[in-house]
Design an enzyme around this catalytic site. Structure first.
Site, PDB file in Angstrom:
ATOM      1  N   ASN A  42     -18.407  14.070 -11.894  1.00  0.00           N
ATOM      2  CA  ASN A  42     -18.383  14.211 -10.444  1.00  0.00           C
ATOM      3  C   ASN A  42     -18.121  15.686 -10.176  1.00  0.00           C
ATOM      4  OD1 ASN A  42     -17.371  14.560  -7.756  1.00  0.00           O
ATOM      5  ND2 ASN A  42     -16.951  12.372  -7.626  1.00  0.00           N
ATOM      6  N   TYR A  92     -22.224   6.578  -8.104  1.00  0.00           N
ATOM      7  CA  TYR A  92     -21.080   7.019  -7.312  1.00  0.00           C
ATOM      8  C   TYR A  92     -20.641   5.835  -6.453  1.00  0.00           C
ATOM      9  CZ  TYR A  92     -18.212   9.767  -4.091  1.00  0.00           C
ATOM     10  OH  TYR A  92     -17.172  10.240  -3.323  1.00  0.00           O
ATOM     11  N   ASP A  98     -18.681   7.992 -11.390  1.00  0.00           N
ATOM     12  CA  ASP A  98     -17.392   7.860 -10.714  1.00  0.00           C
ATOM     13  C   ASP A  98     -17.334   6.455 -10.127  1.00  0.00           C
ATOM     14  OD1 ASP A  98     -15.187   7.918  -9.087  1.00  0.00           O
ATOM     15  OD2 ASP A  98     -15.769   9.701  -7.963  1.00  0.00           O
ATOM     16  N   HIS A 131     -12.643  16.422 -10.711  1.00  0.00           N
ATOM     17  CA  HIS A 131     -12.920  15.519 -11.831  1.00  0.00           C
ATOM     18  C   HIS A 131     -13.254  16.335 -13.086  1.00  0.00           C
ATOM     19  CE1 HIS A 131     -13.661  11.684  -9.465  1.00  0.00           C
ATOM     20  NE2 HIS A 131     -13.681  12.602  -8.511  1.00  0.00           N
TER      21      HIS A 131
END
Length: 267
Positions: free
Chosen positions: A7, A114, A157, A258
């Site tokens: 991410n 995501y 993520d 991240h």
């Protein structure tokens, strides 16, 4: 083959950093999330200069997912079947967001994901998150049913910390998203269906995370969460030689919140 997920929290703000890391890490395929740009704004040429093809979907300054590969990029698919959409106003038709993109890279079907954040347990976005995960799970099970030998990597993520060991203070997250029972059950459904967390055996906890909030000195205090994953189908999981979380890439000025997660596949 070396694959990674990250991410990046704005690909345009971190282009130089991402490309420097690609050269140092020798990654063949990088799945990115939160690119935060429209398709026409993505820095494709910079990646091409390093030998990477890129597939990207971005609809606004929010969300956005991409796959960069130097080992082939075939059968690109934007979104999975019946991917739910969202709008905060229930009177308005929900729109599909830029949260999933798939491509085949050197025989491996990679999905850059995501997962919606959920915001708060009472928020419509939380219901959307659970529905989104349920629909993805239905599709993923179907892929394996059709071809049990398929090499599939569901990466990105996930915005879920599946166990208490995956957060620095479980008590702090009581009554909040990312650790609620329905979210954890949704994540576990993938594992029970044959998609293994291929990174955890190589990065045992506690105290091993992939995300640290920018606020309250969370990173230097080692107060993080493990919410970025590579879930591999049985055929893919059997090829994993090594996996790591590049915590060092969370350091320094201009870092994403991240860290990259890397998996090495054998022949």
């Amino acid at each position: 083959m070396r694959i990674a997920t990250w991410n990046v929290n704005s690909v345009r703000a971190r282009t130089d950093r991402i490309l420097d890391w690609l050269q140092r890490s020798d990654v063949d395929v990088l799945a990115m999330q939160e690119t935060k740009c429209k398709d026409e704004q993505f820095p494709y040429e910079r990646f091409r200069e390093l030998g990477y093809e890129v597939a990207h979907v971005g609809l606004s300054q929010w969300n956005g997912v991409a796959i960069a590969s130097r080992v082939g990029l075939d059968d690109v698919q934007i979104g999975f079947e019946d991917q739910p959409g969202f709008h905060k106003d229930p009177e308005v038709a929900p729109a599909q967001e830029a949260r999933a993109i798939g491509a085949t890279c050197n025989g491996v079907r990679i999905w850059s994901l995501y997962v919606p954040n959920g915001r708060e347990l009472a928020d419509p976005h939380y219901t959307y998150k659970l529905e989104w995960l349920a629909k993805l799970h239905t599709d993923a099970v179907g892929w394996l049913d059709r071809n049990p030998d398929a090499q599939i990597a569901l990466v990105g993520d996930w915005n879920v910390a599946p166990t208490d060991e995956d957060v620095w203070d479980p008590a702090l997250f009581e009554g909040k998203t990312h650790t609620s029972v329905p979210e954890r059950e949704a994540f576990q459904a993938f594992v029970e269906s044959g998609f293994a967390d291929v990174v955890r055996p190589h990065t045992p906890g506690p105290g091993v995370y992939t995300y640290w909030d920018y606020t309250q000195l969370r990173f230097p205090k080692k107060q993080g969460m493990r919410i970025d994953f590579v879930l591999g189908s049985p055929a893919l999981a059997g090829r994993v030689d090594k996996a790591e979380i590049d915590r060092n890439e969370r350091k320094g000025k201009g870092a994403s919140d991240h860290a990259p997660v890397i998996v090495d596949l054998g022949d």
